[in-house]
Design a protein around this motif. Structure first.
Motif, mmCIF file in Angstrom:
data_model
loop_
_atom_site.group_PDB
_atom_site.id
_atom_site.type_symbol
_atom_site.label_atom_id
_atom_site.label_comp_id
_atom_site.label_asym_id
_atom_site.label_seq_id
_atom_site.Cartn_x
_atom_site.Cartn_y
_atom_site.Cartn_z
ATOM 1 N N ASN A 147 0.911 -1.095 -0.040
ATOM 2 C CA ASN A 147 0.084 0.128 0.021
ATOM 3 C C ASN A 147 0.876 1.299 -0.118
ATOM 4 O O ASN A 147 0.878 2.095 0.837
ATOM 5 C CB ASN A 147 -0.741 -0.069 1.365
ATOM 6 N N SER A 162 -0.456 -8.143 3.639
ATOM 7 C CA SER A 162 -1.060 -8.355 5.141
ATOM 8 C C SER A 162 -1.107 -10.026 5.216
ATOM 9 O O SER A 162 -0.834 -10.287 6.413
ATOM 10 C CB SER A 162 -2.359 -7.760 5.473
ATOM 11 N N GLU A 232 -4.783 -4.498 9.851
ATOM 12 C CA GLU A 232 -4.345 -2.889 9.823
ATOM 13 C C GLU A 232 -5.392 -2.509 10.819
ATOM 14 O O GLU A 232 -5.282 -1.102 11.379
ATOM 15 C CB GLU A 232 -5.044 -2.437 8.541
ATOM 16 N N SER A 246 -5.515 -11.432 6.403
ATOM 17 C CA SER A 246 -5.740 -10.602 5.029
ATOM 18 C C SER A 246 -7.229 -10.671 4.723
ATOM 19 O O SER A 246 -7.727 -11.568 5.299
ATOM 20 C CB SER A 246 -4.720 -10.785 4.163
ATOM 21 N N MET A 293 -11.696 2.720 -2.320
ATOM 22 C CA MET A 293 -12.229 1.623 -3.116
ATOM 23 C C MET A 293 -13.780 2.149 -3.851
ATOM 24 O O MET A 293 -13.934 1.530 -4.921
ATOM 25 C CB MET A 293 -12.647 0.561 -2.125
HETATM 26 P P1 13P Z 1 -5.543 -7.157 1.809
HETATM 27 O O1 13P Z 1 -4.193 -7.384 1.113
HETATM 28 O O2 13P Z 1 -5.583 -8.048 2.997
HETATM 29 O O3 13P Z 1 -6.621 -7.375 0.590
HETATM 30 O O4 13P Z 1 -5.566 -5.656 2.120
HETATM 31 C C1 13P Z 1 -5.725 -4.492 1.118
HETATM 32 C C2 13P Z 1 -6.244 -3.364 1.907
HETATM 33 O O5 13P Z 1 -6.119 -2.192 1.492
HETATM 34 C C3 13P Z 1 -6.710 -3.253 3.175
HETATM 35 O O6 13P Z 1 -7.248 -2.451 3.778
#
Ligand code: 13P
Ligand code: SF4
Length: 333
Positions: A147, A162, A232, A246, A293
């Motif tokens: 990210n 993650s 996160e 994840s 998103m």
């Molecule tokens: P993941 O790799 O777990 O899909 O996470 C991406 C993300 O932006 C989580 O906020």
């Protein structure tokens, strides 16, 4: 971008009937005439353009189940981008995901239907910040969450997501690692390894809002509920969770454990998308939405495929170094 309105005709109704049959319990019938014309057109255009649509698990159900060819978490999407033989990749996700796809497939056309779909973590750190950290901690390897921008990746030894962060950190064989930019992910890694973690003050604007107290309330209201969280989230949330993983890891948890009731402590669309495959599971849905998103919509995907814009490009001066950091991650697993 002004987006064309497409009419709902009988032909469209027929062409999308099988899609609607799969998702009818999460998309009300009254909404279908809005989505269906775009789903029909996008699925036609995909073939004409030899395009593949990759969608992150946080995309809305009409995208996730209506037009996506491949779905997954950040790691899965990077792998799928590297392996596709399509000429055009449409990334339904956020900008860093499209940039990662372009790094791995520089010869392909990579589209992101809304170029402003960003990420608070990617915004939290610059390449210059990493150069300063490297001066401050000479010789300590830098592990960067995907990210981030390509410029940040170019200053990185190896990327992680993650789903593989602990594995990546431990693969380096050092007693100290710099982990950027998410301080909560860094904290979670530090609880899973003896390696000393040096962090950065980035946070995800979606996951930082969850609290441990909120989860304890869910446990009181829904006795026996499974609580599963994204790394996160803040430490008090992680401590309260039965499982941490994840987005793909959380989906796998539901498939493997088939809980009677579950709360997915992450972005809103996850539960909607997963509920399609698990109609018997009761999803309790706290809703923290990722506005980035949600910039991706069916009309924008349609326009993007029609015009082959906006394309994602990476500055050639940094592309090779940034690609190496992603490739090293993919080799580790
Ligand atoms: P993941 O790799 O777990 O899909 O996470 C991406 C993300 O932006 C989580 O906020
Ligand atoms: Fe970034 Fe958080 Fe949105 Fe994921 S959910 S894209 S980490 S802001």
């Amino acid at each position: 971008m002004s987006v064309q309105h497409l009419p709902y005709t009988q032909e469209v109704e027929q062409a999308t009937a099988d899609v609607y049959a799969r998702i009818k319990h999460i998309i009300p019938k009254i909404e279908w005439p809005i989505h269906a014309p775009y789903i029909a057109k996008i699925n036609e255009l995909k073939k004409e353009r030899n395009a593949v649509i990759l969608a992150h698990n946080y995309q809305t159900p009409e995208i996730f189940h209506g037009v996506a060819d491949l779905i997954g978490d950040s790691l899965g999407l990077a792998r799928m981008a590297a392996e596709t033989d399509a000429d055009v990749i449409v990334m339904c996700g956020v900008h860093f995901m499209a940039e990662t796809a372009k790094l791995l497939c520089p010869e392909k056309t990579v589209l992101i239907p809304d170029v402003t779909a960003g990420c608070s973590l990617a915004e939290s750190i610059t390449a210059e910040d990493i150069r300063k950290l490297k001066q401050q901690y000479p010789g300590v390897p830098v592990v960067t969450y995907v990210n981030t921008s390509a410029a940040v990746k170019a200053e990185t030894d190896v990327c992680c997501t993650s789903s593989n962060a602990v594995k990546v950190v431990e693969s380096l064989g050092t007693d100290k690692v710099i982990c950027l930019p998410d301080r909560f992910l860094a904290h979670y890694i530090s609880t899973q390894t003896d390696v000393q973690i040096i962090d950065w003050q980035g946070q995800c604007e979606v996951h930082e809002r969850f609290t441990g107290a909120e989860l304890r309330e869910y446990r009181k209201t829904y006795p026996g509920i499974d609580v599963i969280a994204h790394p996160e989230c803040p430490p008090d949330v992680i401590e309260e969770a039965d499982f941490v993983g994840s987005t793909a890891g959380m989906i796998q948890y539901v498939a493997d454990n088939k809980p009677e009731q579950v709360v997915m402590v992450t972005e809103c669309s996850m539960s909607d998308n997963v509920a399609v495959q698990h109609p018997d599971v009761n999803f309790i849905r706290p809703c923290n939405m990722c506005p980035h998103m949600k910039r991706i919509t069916l009309p924008k995907i349609y326009e993007s495929l029609l015009t082959l814009t906006p394309q994602v490009d990476v500055d050639p001066a940094i592309a090779e170094k940034a690609k190496l950091s992603v490739q090293r991650m993919l080799e580790i697993g």
